[in-house]
Design a protein around this motif. Structure first.
Motif, PDB file in Angstrom:
ATOM      1  N   HIS A  52       0.863  -1.183   0.000  1.00 38.52           N
ATOM      2  CA  HIS A  52       0.000   0.000   0.000  1.00 38.52           C
ATOM      3  C   HIS A  52       0.897   1.229   0.000  1.00 38.52           C
ATOM      4  O   HIS A  52       2.119   1.101   0.133  1.00 38.52           O
ATOM      5  CB  HIS A  52      -0.981   0.003   1.177  1.00 38.52           C
ATOM      6  CG  HIS A  52      -0.361   0.023   2.546  1.00 38.52           C
ATOM      7  ND1 HIS A  52       0.497  -0.957   2.995  1.00 38.52           N
ATOM      8  CD2 HIS A  52      -0.476   0.909   3.580  1.00 38.52           C
ATOM      9  CE1 HIS A  52       0.862  -0.681   4.232  1.00 38.52           C
ATOM     10  NE2 HIS A  52       0.297   0.443   4.620  1.00 38.52           N
ATOM     11  N   HIS A  54       1.337   3.848   2.066  1.00 37.25           N
ATOM     12  CA  HIS A  54       1.621   4.635   3.270  1.00 37.25           C
ATOM     13  C   HIS A  54       3.097   5.018   3.320  1.00 37.25           C
ATOM     14  O   HIS A  54       3.968   4.257   2.885  1.00 37.25           O
ATOM     15  CB  HIS A  54       1.226   3.866   4.544  1.00 37.25           C
ATOM     16  CG  HIS A  54      -0.211   4.057   4.922  1.00 37.25           C
ATOM     17  ND1 HIS A  54      -0.878   3.211   5.774  1.00 37.25           N
ATOM     18  CD2 HIS A  54      -1.116   5.021   4.547  1.00 37.25           C
ATOM     19  CE1 HIS A  54      -2.122   3.650   5.916  1.00 37.25           C
ATOM     20  NE2 HIS A  54      -2.290   4.721   5.183  1.00 37.25           N
ATOM     21  N   HIS A  57       6.039   2.791   4.052  1.00 37.58           N
ATOM     22  CA  HIS A  57       6.269   1.706   3.084  1.00 37.58           C
ATOM     23  C   HIS A  57       6.839   2.208   1.757  1.00 37.58           C
ATOM     24  O   HIS A  57       7.272   1.412   0.928  1.00 37.58           O
ATOM     25  CB  HIS A  57       4.967   0.938   2.832  1.00 37.58           C
ATOM     26  CG  HIS A  57       4.454   0.231   4.046  1.00 37.58           C
ATOM     27  ND1 HIS A  57       4.470  -1.146   4.166  1.00 37.58           N
ATOM     28  CD2 HIS A  57       3.951   0.705   5.218  1.00 37.58           C
ATOM     29  CE1 HIS A  57       3.984  -1.483   5.351  1.00 37.58           C
ATOM     30  NE2 HIS A  57       3.653  -0.379   6.016  1.00 37.58           N
ATOM     31  N   HIS A 130      -7.342  -1.536   5.583  1.00 36.85           N
ATOM     32  CA  HIS A 130      -6.358  -0.608   6.166  1.00 36.85           C
ATOM     33  C   HIS A 130      -6.261   0.647   5.283  1.00 36.85           C
ATOM     34  O   HIS A 130      -6.280   1.766   5.768  1.00 36.85           O
ATOM     35  CB  HIS A 130      -5.017  -1.327   6.290  1.00 36.85           C
ATOM     36  CG  HIS A 130      -3.908  -0.469   6.798  1.00 36.85           C
ATOM     37  ND1 HIS A 130      -3.872   0.035   8.077  1.00 36.85           N
ATOM     38  CD2 HIS A 130      -2.780  -0.026   6.200  1.00 36.85           C
ATOM     39  CE1 HIS A 130      -2.771   0.763   8.238  1.00 36.85           C
ATOM     40  NE2 HIS A 130      -2.090   0.738   7.105  1.00 36.85           N
ATOM     41  N   ASP A 147      -0.040  -4.148   5.838  1.00 32.41           N
ATOM     42  CA  ASP A 147      -0.655  -3.773   7.115  1.00 32.41           C
ATOM     43  C   ASP A 147      -2.080  -4.308   7.230  1.00 32.41           C
ATOM     44  O   ASP A 147      -2.892  -3.787   7.981  1.00 32.41           O
ATOM     45  CB  ASP A 147      -0.651  -2.241   7.282  1.00 32.41           C
ATOM     46  CG  ASP A 147       0.757  -1.709   7.518  1.00 32.41           C
ATOM     47  OD1 ASP A 147       1.719  -2.498   7.488  1.00 32.41           O
ATOM     48  OD2 ASP A 147       0.894  -0.484   7.721  1.00 32.41           O
TER      49      ASP A 147
HETATM   50 ZN   LIG Z   1      -0.022   1.357   6.605  1.00 36.67          ZN
END
Ligand SMILES: [Zn+2]
Length: 206
Positions: A52, A54, A57, A130, A147
């Motif tokens: 993802h 975020h 990451h 998430h 996550d």
């Molecule tokens: Zn995350």
């Protein structure tokens, strides 16, 4: 196939990135490790797969992509979060994360798409919850869960584009999936058997 768990102290949140090595093929899952650290483990990189978008990451994605000039895969739904410090949560860390919007080799995937490099086949599973575009990658018996699912718990669903309801459906999906080993985006690795109770618990919670 070899799987290396990589952590970088320069990443403010303890995040696990993974290097998957199979013969001469080398894939990075998530970009929470700096280029300097990554170069200690590999001289080549065939692709980066993002669970993802975020901040923690994708923190070092720009420098990794430029150096290795390799394709970067993200779900179509999370693509826009790469460029939004609100959506990728950079803003929470007090930094306006300046992402290079000219990612040369960005590719998006859809649910169930299989990405192949050499003999390595990676099945992309959309597991929203998430974030709206959160994904897991299944490689042989190994699930890279980002996550969405951790050892003994699950990902937060109180963030932009999060959904508890969608996460529940995603956990249901993972519950019916065949895998042996779990490699989450944070914390220790685990196994499917060890996480059975954990998944069942979260399926019961409203
Ligand atoms: Zn995350």
């Amino acid at each position: 196939m070899k799987i290396l768990t990589l952590n970088d102290r320069k990443n403010v949140i303890e995040q696990n990135s993974y290097l998957v090595i199979d013969n001469d093929i080398c894939i990075l899952i998530d970009a929470g490790i700096s280029l300097d650290e990554l170069k200690k483990y590999t001289k080549k990189l065939d692709a980066v797969l993002l669970t993802h978008a975020h901040y923690d990451h994708i923190l070092f994605l720009n420098e990794i992509e430029v150096f290795f000039n390799c394709p970067v895969y993200v779900s179509k739904i999370d693509e826009k979060a790469l460029y939004s410090s609100k959506l990728n949560l950079a803003i929470i860390f007090g930094k306006v994360f300046k992402f290079n919007t000219n990612l040369e080799n960005l590719e998006t995937f859809e649910d169930n798409e299989i990405i192949k490099f050499g003999n390595l086949a990676m099945t992309c599973l959309l597991t929203p919850g998430h974030t709206a575009g959160s994904s897991c990658f299944l490689i042989d018996n190994n699930l890279f869960s980002g996550d969405t699912l951790f050892a003994d718990t699950v990902g937060r669903t109180d963030l932009p584009t999060s959904s508890r309801l969608e996460q529940k459906s995603s956990l249901k999906r993972l519950d019916s999936l065949n895998f042996n080993n779990l490699y989450p985006g944070h914390g220790r690795a685990s196994t499917r058997a060890e996480q059975n109770e954990n998944i069942k618990f979260w399926l019961l919670v409203n």
